[in-house]
Design a protein around this motif. Structure first.
Motif, short mmCIF file in Angstrom:
data_model
loop_
_atom_site.label_atom_id
_atom_site.label_comp_id
_atom_site.label_asym_id
_atom_site.label_seq_id
_atom_site.Cartn_x
_atom_site.Cartn_y
_atom_site.Cartn_z
N PRO A 201 78.16 79.72 48.23
CA PRO A 201 78.22 80.68 49.34
C PRO A 201 79.00 80.10 50.52
CG PRO A 201 76.10 79.59 49.32
CD PRO A 201 76.83 79.11 48.09
N VAL A 202 79.61 80.97 51.28
CA VAL A 202 80.32 80.58 52.50
C VAL A 202 79.55 81.19 53.67
CG1 VAL A 202 82.46 80.70 53.82
CG2 VAL A 202 82.53 80.52 51.32
N HIS A 203 79.06 80.33 54.57
CA HIS A 203 78.27 80.77 55.72
C HIS A 203 79.13 80.90 56.97
CE1 HIS A 203 75.42 78.80 52.96
NE2 HIS A 203 74.49 79.60 53.47
N ASP A 204 78.77 81.86 57.82
CA ASP A 204 79.46 81.96 59.10
C ASP A 204 78.75 81.12 60.15
OD1 ASP A 204 77.21 83.36 59.90
OD2 ASP A 204 78.22 85.28 60.17
N TRP A 205 79.14 81.25 61.39
CA TRP A 205 78.61 80.43 62.47
C TRP A 205 77.11 80.61 62.69
CZ3 TRP A 205 76.38 83.06 66.56
CH2 TRP A 205 76.63 84.43 66.61
N SER A 206 76.57 81.78 62.29
CA SER A 206 75.14 82.04 62.50
C SER A 206 74.34 81.83 61.23
CB SER A 206 74.94 83.46 63.02
OG SER A 206 75.48 84.41 62.12
N ALA A 207 74.92 81.14 60.25
CA ALA A 207 74.26 80.78 58.99
C ALA A 207 74.10 81.95 58.04
CB ALA A 207 72.90 80.12 59.24
N ASN A 208 74.76 83.08 58.30
CA ASN A 208 74.76 84.19 57.36
C ASN A 208 75.82 83.97 56.29
OD1 ASN A 208 72.81 86.22 58.44
ND2 ASN A 208 74.11 86.03 60.24
N VAL A 209 75.49 84.35 55.05
CA VAL A 209 76.46 84.26 53.97
C VAL A 209 77.40 85.45 54.05
CG1 VAL A 209 76.79 84.27 51.47
CG2 VAL A 209 74.91 82.95 52.48
N VAL A 210 78.69 85.20 54.26
CA VAL A 210 79.66 86.28 54.43
C VAL A 210 80.62 86.38 53.26
CG1 VAL A 210 79.55 86.22 56.93
CG2 VAL A 210 81.17 84.73 55.74
N ALA A 211 80.62 85.39 52.37
CA ALA A 211 81.54 85.40 51.24
C ALA A 211 81.08 84.34 50.24
CB ALA A 211 82.97 85.11 51.70
N ALA A 212 81.83 84.24 49.16
CA ALA A 212 81.60 83.17 48.18
C ALA A 212 82.94 82.63 47.73
CB ALA A 212 80.80 83.68 46.98
N ALA A 213 82.99 81.34 47.49
CA ALA A 213 84.18 80.70 46.92
C ALA A 213 83.84 80.27 45.50
CB ALA A 213 84.59 79.49 47.76
N SER A 214 84.72 80.59 44.56
CA SER A 214 84.43 80.28 43.16
C SER A 214 85.61 79.60 42.49
CB SER A 214 84.06 81.56 42.39
OG SER A 214 85.20 82.37 42.19
N VAL A 215 85.29 78.89 41.42
CA VAL A 215 86.29 78.26 40.56
C VAL A 215 86.10 78.85 39.17
CG1 VAL A 215 87.22 76.11 39.65
CG2 VAL A 215 86.09 76.13 41.89
N THR A 216 87.18 79.39 38.61
CA THR A 216 87.12 80.06 37.31
C THR A 216 87.94 79.28 36.29
OG1 THR A 216 86.96 82.18 38.47
CG2 THR A 216 87.48 82.26 36.12
N VAL A 217 87.35 79.07 35.12
CA VAL A 217 88.00 78.23 34.10
C VAL A 217 87.79 78.85 32.71
CG1 VAL A 217 87.57 76.15 35.45
CG2 VAL A 217 85.95 76.81 33.68
N PRO A 218 88.63 78.50 31.74
CA PRO A 218 88.33 78.86 30.35
C PRO A 218 87.01 78.21 29.97
CG PRO A 218 90.60 78.13 30.56
CD PRO A 218 89.93 77.82 31.87
N TYR A 219 86.17 78.91 29.21
CA TYR A 219 84.80 78.42 28.97
C TYR A 219 84.78 77.07 28.28
CZ TYR A 219 84.95 79.69 24.01
OH TYR A 219 85.25 79.75 22.68
#
Length: 252
Positions: A201-219
């Motif tokens: 999760p990506v948190h903003d300045w007030s500790a709220n989750v505003v997005a997610a960063a992911s890594v995608t790969v062949p299984y």
């Protein structure tokens, strides 16, 4: 329809000004029935503009409204602010990296950067995907209050991700509990056959989750549990940098 939209916008303005509002107060303020007030508030919660800590409690400012205020103040958006960091992550990990946000019960890819591996995952063709079947979606959903999660998925159609092991609300809650314990989200072949992903999760300045960063790969490149942990540990510094960029001192 227009009247409903006006009432919804007025509701958001009221909460932004006051900090919170109850169902009874909103019904009185707008001169509408409690059932109509409840529908408006539920819509605002489902879209992230308002939040509620539990049944019967007052409604407060939601993460989407907080992020909107930040975006207006800095005159830009998440994509423009975080794209350079996501590109660095993709170069470092050699894998395709994504930034996504929650929309109802789906996630929307707002930025994708392909990795440089000879065999790699391309940018997503579909811009939205069922959140419960994706690593990024689970990373965001794990931060929602229980009441909000249940409200979003109470009438959800689970057929959109037939390969996911999550096919009802109880299974989703169990999966999100695992996400919280391990501190990251994971999926292998659930959103798309042959594709695996990890996310934070990506948190903003007030500790709220505003997005997610992911890594995608062949299984095949996530065949062992240590593979997922290795990707996450490489991703963490970049997510930390994203969160630093969302602090007030960096966005004013």
């Amino acid at each position: 329809m227009l009247q409903t939209a006006e009432r919804t916008l007025h509701t958001v303005k009221l909460v932004a000004t006051r900090g919170h509002i109850t169902l009874t107060q909103l019904a009185h303020e707008l001169d509408i029935s409690p059932s109509m007030a409840h529908r408006i508030l539920s819509t605002c919660v489902a879209q992230g503009f308002l939040s509620q800590s539990g049944r019967g409690t007052a409604y407060g400012v939601g993460s989407a409204l907080r992020q909107l205020a930040i975006n207006v103040d800095r005159g830009t958006d998440l994509t423009a602010t975080l794209e350079p960091t996501l590109r660095k992550a993709a170069r470092k990990l050699l894998e395709t990296c994504h930034l996504m946000v929650l929309e109802g019960t789906d996630i929307r890819f707002i930025l994708s950067v392909e990795g440089s591996h000879l065999v790699r995952i391309s940018r997503p063709i579909r811009r939205t995907t069922p959140a419960h079947a994706t690593a990024g979606g689970r990373a965001i959903l794990a931060a929602l209050p229980e009441a909000e999660l249940r409200r979003r998925f109470s009438n959800h159609d689970w057929s959109g991700a037939p390969h996911s092991h999550v096919q009802n609300l109880e299974e989703l809650e169990a999966e999100l509990a695992r996400v919280r314990r391990r501190t990251f989200a994971l999926q292998v072949g659930e959103a798309q056959s042959g594709v695996a992903a990890v996310a934070l999760p990506v948190h903003d300045w007030s500790a709220n989750v505003v997005a997610a960063a992911s890594v995608t790969v062949p299984y095949q490149r996530m065949a062992q549990p240590t593979d997922a942990h290795s990707l996450i540990e490489q991703l963490r510094p970049f997510v930390a940098r994203m969160e630093e960029l969302l602090r007030p001192s960096n966005i004013l």
